[in-house]
Motif scaffolding. Structure first.
Motif, PDB file in Angstrom:
ATOM      1  N   LEU A   1      43.587  36.951  44.610  1.00 44.47           N
ATOM      2  CA  LEU A   1      43.020  37.793  43.743  1.00 44.47           C
ATOM      3  C   LEU A   1      42.031  38.800  44.113  1.00 44.47           C
ATOM      4  O   LEU A   1      41.894  39.803  43.764  1.00 44.47           O
ATOM      5  CB  LEU A   1      42.566  37.117  42.409  1.00 44.47           C
ATOM      6  CG  LEU A   1      43.439  36.172  41.494  1.00 44.47           C
ATOM      7  CD1 LEU A   1      42.912  35.291  40.795  1.00 44.47           C
ATOM      8  CD2 LEU A   1      44.595  37.070  40.816  1.00 44.47           C
ATOM      9  N   GLU A   2      41.485  38.217  44.963  1.00 41.57           N
ATOM     10  CA  GLU A   2      40.387  39.225  45.851  1.00 41.57           C
ATOM     11  C   GLU A   2      40.783  40.143  46.592  1.00 41.57           C
ATOM     12  O   GLU A   2      39.999  41.080  46.916  1.00 41.57           O
ATOM     13  CB  GLU A   2      39.349  38.328  46.597  1.00 41.57           C
ATOM     14  CG  GLU A   2      38.335  37.149  45.599  1.00 41.57           C
ATOM     15  CD  GLU A   2      37.326  36.547  46.518  1.00 41.57           C
ATOM     16  OE1 GLU A   2      37.684  36.425  47.811  1.00 41.57           O
ATOM     17  OE2 GLU A   2      36.263  35.966  45.807  1.00 41.57           O
ATOM     18  N   VAL A   3      41.900  40.203  47.140  1.00 38.48           N
ATOM     19  CA  VAL A   3      42.635  41.150  47.987  1.00 38.48           C
ATOM     20  C   VAL A   3      43.132  42.304  47.219  1.00 38.48           C
ATOM     21  O   VAL A   3      43.691  43.203  47.793  1.00 38.48           O
ATOM     22  CB  VAL A   3      43.402  40.841  49.216  1.00 38.48           C
ATOM     23  CG1 VAL A   3      42.691  39.744  50.118  1.00 38.48           C
ATOM     24  CG2 VAL A   3      44.747  40.025  48.620  1.00 38.48           C
ATOM     25  N   GLY A   4      43.267  42.095  45.999  1.00 42.89           N
ATOM     26  CA  GLY A   4      43.825  43.035  45.048  1.00 42.89           C
ATOM     27  C   GLY A   4      45.024  42.639  44.109  1.00 42.89           C
ATOM     28  O   GLY A   4      45.601  43.399  43.409  1.00 42.89           O
TER      29      GLY A   4
ATOM     30  N   VAL B   1      42.237  32.270  44.643  1.00 41.08           N
ATOM     31  CA  VAL B   1      40.999  33.229  44.737  1.00 41.08           C
ATOM     32  C   VAL B   1      41.125  34.261  45.754  1.00 41.08           C
ATOM     33  O   VAL B   1      40.836  35.457  45.586  1.00 41.08           O
ATOM     34  CB  VAL B   1      39.745  32.327  44.957  1.00 41.08           C
ATOM     35  CG1 VAL B   1      38.835  33.271  45.459  1.00 41.08           C
ATOM     36  CG2 VAL B   1      39.340  31.716  43.676  1.00 41.08           C
ATOM     37  N   VAL B   2      41.735  34.027  47.065  1.00 45.49           N
ATOM     38  CA  VAL B   2      41.862  34.895  48.134  1.00 45.49           C
ATOM     39  C   VAL B   2      42.907  35.814  47.683  1.00 45.49           C
ATOM     40  O   VAL B   2      42.719  37.221  47.860  1.00 45.49           O
ATOM     41  CB  VAL B   2      42.336  34.174  49.479  1.00 45.49           C
ATOM     42  CG1 VAL B   2      43.008  35.180  50.406  1.00 45.49           C
ATOM     43  CG2 VAL B   2      41.188  33.094  49.991  1.00 45.49           C
TER      44      VAL B   2
ATOM     45  N   ASP C   1      46.870  41.159  40.982  1.00 46.34           N
ATOM     46  CA  ASP C   1      46.584  41.028  39.616  1.00 46.34           C
ATOM     47  C   ASP C   1      46.844  39.815  38.972  1.00 46.34           C
ATOM     48  O   ASP C   1      46.198  39.361  37.767  1.00 46.34           O
ATOM     49  CB  ASP C   1      47.280  42.133  38.775  1.00 46.34           C
ATOM     50  CG  ASP C   1      46.727  43.621  39.203  1.00 46.34           C
ATOM     51  OD1 ASP C   1      45.802  44.182  38.828  1.00 46.34           O
ATOM     52  OD2 ASP C   1      47.533  44.121  40.136  1.00 46.34           O
TER      53      ASP C   1
ATOM     54  N   ARG D   1      46.203  44.032  50.387  1.00 50.46           N
ATOM     55  CA  ARG D   1      45.107  44.577  50.819  1.00 50.46           C
ATOM     56  C   ARG D   1      45.053  46.065  50.977  1.00 50.46           C
ATOM     57  O   ARG D   1      44.313  46.859  50.953  1.00 50.46           O
ATOM     58  CB  ARG D   1      44.231  43.922  52.092  1.00 50.46           C
ATOM     59  CG  ARG D   1      43.057  44.180  52.528  1.00 50.46           C
ATOM     60  CD  ARG D   1      42.546  43.709  53.767  1.00 50.46           C
ATOM     61  NE  ARG D   1      42.399  42.031  53.305  1.00 50.46           N
ATOM     62  CZ  ARG D   1      43.132  41.117  53.877  1.00 50.46           C
ATOM     63  NH1 ARG D   1      44.176  41.206  54.578  1.00 50.46           N
ATOM     64  NH2 ARG D   1      42.894  39.894  53.492  1.00 50.46           N
TER      65      ARG D   1
ATOM     66  N   THR E   1      41.358  27.978  46.308  1.00 54.43           N
ATOM     67  CA  THR E   1      41.065  28.801  47.281  1.00 54.43           C
ATOM     68  C   THR E   1      42.352  29.992  47.481  1.00 54.43           C
ATOM     69  O   THR E   1      42.000  31.105  47.674  1.00 54.43           O
ATOM     70  CB  THR E   1      40.783  27.960  48.661  1.00 54.43           C
ATOM     71  OG1 THR E   1      39.553  27.144  48.511  1.00 54.43           O
ATOM     72  CG2 THR E   1      40.277  29.104  49.663  1.00 54.43           C
TER      73      THR E   1
ATOM     74  N   ARG F   1      45.763  48.446  48.263  1.00 57.08           N
ATOM     75  CA  ARG F   1      44.336  48.778  47.222  1.00 57.08           C
ATOM     76  C   ARG F   1      43.628  49.699  48.171  1.00 57.08           C
ATOM     77  O   ARG F   1      42.983  50.577  47.550  1.00 57.08           O
ATOM     78  CB  ARG F   1      43.825  47.413  47.118  1.00 57.08           C
ATOM     79  CG  ARG F   1      44.590  46.684  46.253  1.00 57.08           C
ATOM     80  CD  ARG F   1      44.859  47.216  45.108  1.00 57.08           C
ATOM     81  NE  ARG F   1      45.588  46.443  43.936  1.00 57.08           N
ATOM     82  CZ  ARG F   1      46.801  46.486  43.217  1.00 57.08           C
ATOM     83  NH1 ARG F   1      47.244  47.698  43.468  1.00 57.08           N
ATOM     84  NH2 ARG F   1      47.244  45.570  42.341  1.00 57.08           N
TER      85      ARG F   1
ATOM     86  N   TYR G   1      48.826  35.558  39.834  1.00 54.72           N
ATOM     87  CA  TYR G   1      49.138  34.781  40.929  1.00 54.72           C
ATOM     88  C   TYR G   1      49.866  33.630  40.674  1.00 54.72           C
ATOM     89  O   TYR G   1      49.443  32.823  39.701  1.00 54.72           O
ATOM     90  CB  TYR G   1      47.791  33.979  41.761  1.00 54.72           C
ATOM     91  CG  TYR G   1      48.081  33.418  42.867  1.00 54.72           C
ATOM     92  CD1 TYR G   1      47.713  33.996  44.190  1.00 54.72           C
ATOM     93  CD2 TYR G   1      48.755  32.062  43.060  1.00 54.72           C
ATOM     94  CE1 TYR G   1      47.966  33.375  45.367  1.00 54.72           C
ATOM     95  CE2 TYR G   1      48.742  31.388  44.383  1.00 54.72           C
ATOM     96  CZ  TYR G   1      48.464  31.945  45.573  1.00 54.72           C
ATOM     97  OH  TYR G   1      48.657  31.576  46.712  1.00 54.72           O
TER      98      TYR G   1
END
Length: 253
Positions: A118-121, A115-116, A123, A91, A112, A94, A125
């Protein structure tokens, strides 16, 4: 903070120059295993055992002031780190505008969790446990995407004394005479010519040519070496190219 660096002067390989990877992992054995696997295929490897060290190496700071320190093409990031965990590191990188591709490694594999990450940045997982072949493939794919599909071209021709090998043409020439090799024989010779004088064990040859998941007898290497010698050597019983190093394996020259 530690470094597992192989420069282009240390590896005369057709795969040298794939990029510089920073591995951020607090477990030393995992860190070294990943580092060696990536170095084997031509990545330059840096390593950090915690999030703060990685942040410093990448030029980020806790007070959000970005300063360039290391040029890194890819980060392989474990989430469970001491001090600053992987999610917070991702995080913060980014937020500070550091757009290096990040491959997250985690034992948490629910939708979940992915997703978390990928959402914090992140590319990509990858859930533990994982195979090294998959890890390497994902690293290559991330670099291709980040570079717009342009991974560095491999050196098109390898030479050693009277031998010339062209990986792109799948062609071997010995003193102006073309040598017909099977695909496995070709890949073995390519491996040897990529690092002349290096000694390769049977298991290392198996990993590079047949793959880590090969379940057969590693004596198959001896058979293929004999076949290559019969095609290359003037006297296969006294080889000048593929030589046996007793107790260790084989080497070229």
């Amino acid at each position: 903070m530690s470094s597992l660096t192989l420069s282009t002067s240390d590896k005369q390989s057709v795969r040298v120059g794939l990029g510089r990877v920073l591995i951020v992992e607090d477990e030393e054995l995992i860190r070294e295993t990943i580092g060696l696997a990536l170095a084997e295929v031509g990545f330059e490897v840096l390593a950090a055992g915690d999030g703060l060290s990685a942040l410093e190496m990448l030029g980020g700071t806790k007070n959000n002031q970005h300063r360039l320190v290391q040029e890194v093409d890819l980060v392989v990031l474990d989430l469970m780190l001491p001090g600053m965990n992987g999610l917070d590191l991702c995080r913060l990188l980014r937020y500070q505008g550091i757009d290096v591709p990040i491959l997250v490694l985690s034992a948490k594999g629910t939708e979940t969790d992915r997703v978390v990450g990928l959402e914090v940045g992140a590319d990509d997982y990858l859930t533990k446990p994982f195979g090294m072949r998959e890890l390497i493939a994902r690293c290559r794919a991330l670099l291709r995407r980040h570079r717009g599909g342009n991974e560095p071209e491999a050196d098109p021709v390898l030479r050693f004394e009277g031998l010339t090998l062209s990986p792109k043409e799948c062609r071997v020439v010995l003193d102006d005479t073309e040598i017909n090799l099977s695909p496995k024989e070709f890949r073995i010779l390519e491996l040897f010519m990529s690092q002349p004088k290096r000694v390769w064990s049977r298991d290392q040859i198996i990993d590079h040519v047949w793959g880590h998941d090969f379940m057969g007898d590693n004596k198959t290497v001896d058979v293929h070496i004999r076949w290559i010698r019969e095609k290359l050597e003037e006297d296969p019983s006294k080889p000048q190219y593929l030589k046996t190093v007793r107790g260790f394996g084989y080497r070229l020259g």
